[in-house]
Every structure is written in structure tokens, then in C-alpha cells.
Design a protein around this motif. Sequence first.
Motif, PDB file in Angstrom:
ATOM      1  N   GLU A 196       0.837  -1.202   0.000  1.00 22.71           N
ATOM      2  CA  GLU A 196       0.000   0.000   0.000  1.00 22.71           C
ATOM      3  C   GLU A 196       0.876   1.259   0.000  1.00 22.71           C
ATOM      4  OE1 GLU A 196      -3.370   0.230  -0.453  1.00 22.71           O
ATOM      5  OE2 GLU A 196      -3.179  -1.904  -0.800  1.00 22.71           O
ATOM      6  N   LYS A 197       1.951   1.258   0.769  1.00 23.59           N
ATOM      7  CA  LYS A 197       2.863   2.408   0.781  1.00 23.59           C
ATOM      8  C   LYS A 197       3.500   2.608  -0.588  1.00 23.59           C
ATOM      9  CE  LYS A 197       3.963   2.599   5.687  1.00 23.59           C
ATOM     10  NZ  LYS A 197       5.018   2.592   6.712  1.00 23.59           N
ATOM     11  N   GLU A 198       3.842   1.500  -1.249  1.00 24.31           N
ATOM     12  CA  GLU A 198       4.409   1.598  -2.601  1.00 24.31           C
ATOM     13  C   GLU A 198       3.388   2.178  -3.575  1.00 24.31           C
ATOM     14  OE1 GLU A 198       5.618  -2.443  -3.228  1.00 24.31           O
ATOM     15  OE2 GLU A 198       7.547  -2.144  -2.211  1.00 24.31           O
ATOM     16  N   ARG A 199       2.117   1.801  -3.425  1.00 21.82           N
ATOM     17  CA  ARG A 199       1.060   2.341  -4.298  1.00 21.82           C
ATOM     18  C   ARG A 199       0.930   3.856  -4.097  1.00 21.82           C
ATOM     19  NH1 ARG A 199      -4.331  -0.769  -3.599  1.00 21.82           N
ATOM     20  NH2 ARG A 199      -4.902   0.492  -5.385  1.00 21.82           N
ATOM     21  N   ILE A 200       0.956   4.301  -2.838  1.00 16.12           N
ATOM     22  CA  ILE A 200       0.853   5.740  -2.549  1.00 16.12           C
ATOM     23  C   ILE A 200       2.081   6.470  -3.091  1.00 16.12           C
ATOM     24  CG2 ILE A 200       0.814   7.453  -0.695  1.00 16.12           C
ATOM     25  CD1 ILE A 200      -0.945   5.406   0.888  1.00 16.12           C
ATOM     26  N   ALA A 201       3.264   5.901  -2.900  1.00 16.38           N
ATOM     27  CA  ALA A 201       4.494   6.524  -3.412  1.00 16.38           C
ATOM     28  C   ALA A 201       4.427   6.666  -4.932  1.00 16.38           C
ATOM     29  CB  ALA A 201       5.716   5.700  -3.006  1.00 16.38           C
ATOM     30  N   ARG A 202       3.886   5.648  -5.616  1.00 18.82           N
ATOM     31  CA  ARG A 202       3.740   5.704  -7.077  1.00 18.82           C
ATOM     32  C   ARG A 202       2.761   6.816  -7.467  1.00 18.82           C
ATOM     33  NH1 ARG A 202       4.072   0.690  -7.609  1.00 18.82           N
ATOM     34  NH2 ARG A 202       1.873   0.154  -7.472  1.00 18.82           N
ATOM     35  N   CYS A 203       1.698   6.981  -6.703  1.00 24.42           N
ATOM     36  CA  CYS A 203       0.745   8.070  -6.970  1.00 24.42           C
ATOM     37  C   CYS A 203       1.418   9.432  -6.826  1.00 24.42           C
ATOM     38  CB  CYS A 203      -0.452   7.989  -6.020  1.00 24.42           C
ATOM     39  SG  CYS A 203      -1.592   6.634  -6.377  1.00 24.42           S
ATOM     40  N   TYR A 204       2.288   9.575  -5.818  1.00 26.03           N
ATOM     41  CA  TYR A 204       3.031  10.828  -5.616  1.00 26.03           C
ATOM     42  C   TYR A 204       3.904  11.114  -6.841  1.00 26.03           C
ATOM     43  CZ  TYR A 204       6.306  14.115  -3.357  1.00 26.03           C
ATOM     44  OH  TYR A 204       7.082  15.208  -3.030  1.00 26.03           O
TER      45      TYR A 204
END
Length: 133
Positions: free
Chosen positions: A14-22
Motif C-alpha cells: 500500500e505504501k508503494e502504491r501511494i508513493a507511485r501516486c506521488y
Amino acid sequence: AVPVIDASLQMKTEKERIARCYEDMYRAMIAKDTAALGSLLDDRFVLVHMTGMRQPKAEYLRSIAQGTLNYYSCEDTQLDITIKDSRALLTGKSRVNAAVFGGRRHTWRLRLDIDWEKKDGGWLMTEARASTY
């Protein structure tokens, strides 16, 4: 048998998904791709500028499209992401080259504190607060 999902692995994903969105956010800002950027923002999204000015989603996207906000690059990013249930807080520190509100092009040490909400399996930004570091 129901497969057991390692909670720490799930959180990492989930953190990787948010980082990708950033990262996608900055890519869209630089490309002036307001459709891609808009897809990352909740309808009630507000950007709070360093000055304290609050800019709702539609106005923010319009400012990028019309050239009031111009972004050229984003580098040296440091991210801190905390997730609790369907909400998250991302603190991103990046060196951002931009020219905003008629000012000259400048590299800012920009800190964004972004609130996220998970909706329909994806993460959307609900508010971003800009400051320097």
C-alpha cells in the motif's frame, strides 16, 4: 484454506502504491496533464499553498492548464508514509523547479503533507499542504 496475507507485506504494498501516486502526481504536473492529475485527486481536494491560500481541485487544475502554476522538475525526493485503515498521510520532501503566480523560475525545497483516502481500491488525495524545508 484461506491464504494468510502478511500484514506487514500488505502495508508495504500500500505504501508503494501511494508513493507511485506521488510520482505520478509530479509527472502529471510537469506535463500539464490535468486529466491524469485530476484522477489522483478526490473531488473535495484542496491544495493549501505556502501563503495559506486554499485552492480547490478545479481551480488548481485550471491554474496548471493556464500556466499560472508551472512545474519543470522534481528530484531528490524523500517520502514518509503512514497508513491507518483507509486513510494515509504522506510527507514528501522534494527539490521542485517551478514558476508560480507570475514569479521567476526557481528551485524550491518543497514539503507536501498530503492526506489520502482509499476509495474503490485506489488512493486519492483529499488535501495537500505546501511548505518549505
